[in-house]
Design a protein around this motif. Structure first.
Motif, PDB file in Angstrom:
ATOM      1  N   ASP A  82       0.927  -1.019   0.055  1.00 55.43           N
ATOM      2  CA  ASP A  82      -0.133   0.118   0.055  1.00 55.43           C
ATOM      3  C   ASP A  82       0.832   1.240   0.152  1.00 55.43           C
ATOM      4  O   ASP A  82       0.448   2.023  -0.797  1.00 55.43           O
ATOM      5  CB  ASP A  82      -1.024  -0.047   1.282  1.00 55.43           C
ATOM      6  N   ALA A  83       1.927   1.180   0.602  1.00 57.36           N
ATOM      7  CA  ALA A  83       2.950   2.321   0.816  1.00 57.36           C
ATOM      8  C   ALA A  83       3.395   2.541  -0.594  1.00 57.36           C
ATOM      9  O   ALA A  83       3.624   3.706  -1.070  1.00 57.36           O
ATOM     10  CB  ALA A  83       4.155   2.158   1.705  1.00 57.36           C
ATOM     11  N   LEU A  84       3.982   1.517  -1.476  1.00 57.77           N
ATOM     12  CA  LEU A  84       4.388   1.677  -2.530  1.00 57.77           C
ATOM     13  C   LEU A  84       3.261   2.348  -3.504  1.00 57.77           C
ATOM     14  O   LEU A  84       3.618   3.000  -4.485  1.00 57.77           O
ATOM     15  CB  LEU A  84       5.043   0.363  -2.973  1.00 57.77           C
ATOM     16  N   GLY A  89      10.713  -2.080   6.743  1.00 58.58           N
ATOM     17  CA  GLY A  89      11.143  -0.777   7.534  1.00 58.58           C
ATOM     18  C   GLY A  89      12.370  -0.842   7.665  1.00 58.58           C
ATOM     19  O   GLY A  89      13.035   0.198   8.323  1.00 58.58           O
ATOM     20  N   ARG A  90      13.107  -1.793   7.899  1.00 58.82           N
ATOM     21  CA  ARG A  90      14.588  -1.934   8.300  1.00 58.82           C
ATOM     22  C   ARG A  90      15.437  -1.241   7.237  1.00 58.82           C
ATOM     23  O   ARG A  90      14.992  -0.783   6.077  1.00 58.82           O
ATOM     24  CB  ARG A  90      15.249  -3.273   8.217  1.00 58.82           C
ATOM     25  N   ARG A 135      14.392   8.059   0.118  1.00 55.99           N
ATOM     26  CA  ARG A 135      13.801   9.402   0.380  1.00 55.99           C
ATOM     27  C   ARG A 135      12.196   9.412   0.406  1.00 55.99           C
ATOM     28  O   ARG A 135      11.537   9.988   1.160  1.00 55.99           O
ATOM     29  CB  ARG A 135      14.332  10.198  -0.577  1.00 55.99           C
ATOM     30  N   LEU A 136      11.697   8.849  -0.949  1.00 54.68           N
ATOM     31  CA  LEU A 136      10.208   8.551  -0.851  1.00 54.68           C
ATOM     32  C   LEU A 136       9.449   7.971  -0.003  1.00 54.68           C
ATOM     33  O   LEU A 136       8.435   8.339   0.399  1.00 54.68           O
ATOM     34  CB  LEU A 136       9.763   8.174  -2.411  1.00 54.68           C
ATOM     35  N   LEU A 137      10.013   6.834   1.019  1.00 52.11           N
ATOM     36  CA  LEU A 137       9.274   6.075   1.601  1.00 52.11           C
ATOM     37  C   LEU A 137       9.854   6.079   3.092  1.00 52.11           C
ATOM     38  O   LEU A 137       9.352   5.458   4.122  1.00 52.11           O
ATOM     39  CB  LEU A 137       9.543   4.466   1.105  1.00 52.11           C
ATOM     40  N   ARG A 143      23.909  12.894  -6.062  1.00 51.26           N
ATOM     41  CA  ARG A 143      22.311  12.534  -6.216  1.00 51.26           C
ATOM     42  C   ARG A 143      22.047  11.619  -4.976  1.00 51.26           C
ATOM     43  O   ARG A 143      21.001  11.740  -4.150  1.00 51.26           O
ATOM     44  CB  ARG A 143      21.820  12.145  -7.370  1.00 51.26           C
ATOM     45  N   CYS A 144      22.756  10.487  -4.753  1.00 50.32           N
ATOM     46  CA  CYS A 144      22.376   9.537  -3.817  1.00 50.32           C
ATOM     47  C   CYS A 144      22.642  10.279  -2.364  1.00 50.32           C
ATOM     48  O   CYS A 144      21.764  10.074  -1.636  1.00 50.32           O
ATOM     49  CB  CYS A 144      23.605   8.236  -3.766  1.00 50.32           C
ATOM     50  N   ALA A 145      23.477  10.805  -2.234  1.00 48.58           N
ATOM     51  CA  ALA A 145      23.845  11.608  -1.091  1.00 48.58           C
ATOM     52  C   ALA A 145      22.830  12.633  -0.596  1.00 48.58           C
ATOM     53  O   ALA A 145      22.157  12.768   0.508  1.00 48.58           O
ATOM     54  CB  ALA A 145      25.164  12.545  -0.954  1.00 48.58           C
ATOM     55  N   ASP A 146      22.342  13.417  -1.443  1.00 48.03           N
ATOM     56  CA  ASP A 146      21.199  14.211  -1.563  1.00 48.03           C
ATOM     57  C   ASP A 146      19.878  13.742  -1.045  1.00 48.03           C
ATOM     58  O   ASP A 146      18.906  14.317  -0.429  1.00 48.03           O
ATOM     59  CB  ASP A 146      20.935  15.086  -2.601  1.00 48.03           C
ATOM     60  N   ASP A 147      19.507  12.526  -1.540  1.00 48.81           N
ATOM     61  CA  ASP A 147      18.564  11.838  -1.198  1.00 48.81           C
ATOM     62  C   ASP A 147      18.708  10.869   0.084  1.00 48.81           C
ATOM     63  O   ASP A 147      17.895  10.148   0.406  1.00 48.81           O
ATOM     64  CB  ASP A 147      18.250  10.715  -2.288  1.00 48.81           C
ATOM     65  N   GLY A 148      19.678  11.132   0.944  1.00 45.78           N
ATOM     66  CA  GLY A 148      19.776  10.672   2.226  1.00 45.78           C
ATOM     67  C   GLY A 148      20.688   9.104   2.274  1.00 45.78           C
ATOM     68  O   GLY A 148      20.566   8.701   3.213  1.00 45.78           O
ATOM     69  N   MET A 149      21.275   8.661   1.188  1.00 43.18           N
ATOM     70  CA  MET A 149      21.762   7.545   1.278  1.00 43.18           C
ATOM     71  C   MET A 149      23.133   7.931   1.981  1.00 43.18           C
ATOM     72  O   MET A 149      24.004   8.951   1.662  1.00 43.18           O
ATOM     73  CB  MET A 149      22.153   6.978  -0.037  1.00 43.18           C
TER      74      MET A 149
END
Length: 300
Positions: free
Chosen positions: A5-7, A62-63, A84-86, A110-116
């Motif tokens: 459902d989240a996806l 959620g891990r 980032r989205l989830l 881009r990866c770092a900006d997305d929180g990775m």
């Protein structure tokens, strides 16, 4: 927890659209060309990245999600965007310890900006990433012993079963379905979903001739044995991963002009080039239909 459902709240465009294009290089041989626009599934989780990541994100519960890639990995970018989205923590293990002291390239930025969280390792350690002892040490080193681990390229049994839907969406629409291959997971699932009358053609973008065994192993793990009619043509890698050259660049630019499609160079261009060459060789019977899966778009 990441649920189906989240996806669904990310509104993927599934099934992805199929578009017929008129190209004289096929039509003079009596062949129809379809484009399966997986690049339109989602603006951030493009193409086969959605199909491979979605079941793994659900399995993560959620891990944190830990995965692997090189400095220009499309898979790392897609995983970071999914985090980032989830609202999931993501960790990218990057091949090349020497990169740790350099400015991030646009892909890793881009990866770092997305929180990775990026963790750089030397190439010897990276080669041993599937060894259970080495992987356990790596998980301890990044403080993520409970992480859901996704392999390089995203190809595991969950991903292969997720890609089976691609074949099911194309079942009965084409005699041959072609796709560019990196790690082989998408082809393994595609072939399983096409059914008895469809044939899958993989165009490897890496040289080495190892991919057939990988695909057989993936199908064994995902389905318990071989599935579908598939084969590889490894003549169109242009020297290996991330290698292109003037001939491929000119071909991709011409295809863009002909059909108004932005052609991703490292995978999609090689697959399309291979299909044109095969059509000229008479590899496709007159009256047949070929579907080309557009698995991504150019990175801005």
């Amino acid at each position: 927890m990441t649920s189906p459902d989240a996806l669904a709240t990310l509104h993927p465009r599934l099934p992805s659209p199929v578009r017929e294009v008129h190209d004289d290089r096929f039509e003079r041989h009596g062949v129809r060309l379809l484009l399966k626009r997986d690049d339109l599934i989602h603006p951030d989780l493009v193409g086969n990245k959605w199909r491979k990541l979605a079941p793994n994100l659900t399995a993560a519960h959620g891990r944190p999600v830990l995965t692997f890639g090189g400095a220009y990995s499309n898979h790392l970018r897609a995983t970071a965007a999914a985090g980032r989205l989830l609202g999931l923590a993501t960790i990218g293990v990057v091949r090349g310890q020497e990169l740790a002291d350099r400015p991030l390239n646009p892909s890793l930025a881009r990866c770092a900006d997305d929180g990775m969280r990026l963790h750089f390792v030397d190439r010897s350690t990276y080669r041993r990433k599937t060894d259970p002892v080495a992987l356990a040490a790596l998980l301890r080193a990044v403080g993520a012993e409970d992480a859901h681990v996704v392999p390089e390229g995203g190809s595991n049994s969950l991903a292969v079963r997720g890609c089976r839907a691609l074949g099911e969406e194309l079942r009965g629409q084409a005699d041959v379905v072609a796709i560019a291959c990196g790690t082989g997971g998408t082809l393994a699932g595609l072939a399983a979903g096409l059914g008895p009358d469809g044939r899958a053609l993989g165009i490897p973008v890496l040289k080495g001739g190892f991919l057939g065994a990988e695909i057989r192993t993936l199908q064994q793990t995902a389905f318990g044995g071989p599935r579908g009619d598939w084969h590889l043509d490894d003549r169109f890698h242009f020297g290996g991963y991330a290698r292109t050259g003037p001939e491929l660049e000119a071909f991709a630019a011409d295809f863009e002009d002909r059909h108004g499609l932005a052609v991703e160079r490292l995978y999609v261009a090689k697959m399309l080039y291979g299909l044109v060459a095969l059509a000229e060789e008479g590899a496709f019977a007159r009256g047949s239909t070929v579907a080309a899966v557009v698995t991504g778009r150019p990175f801005p």
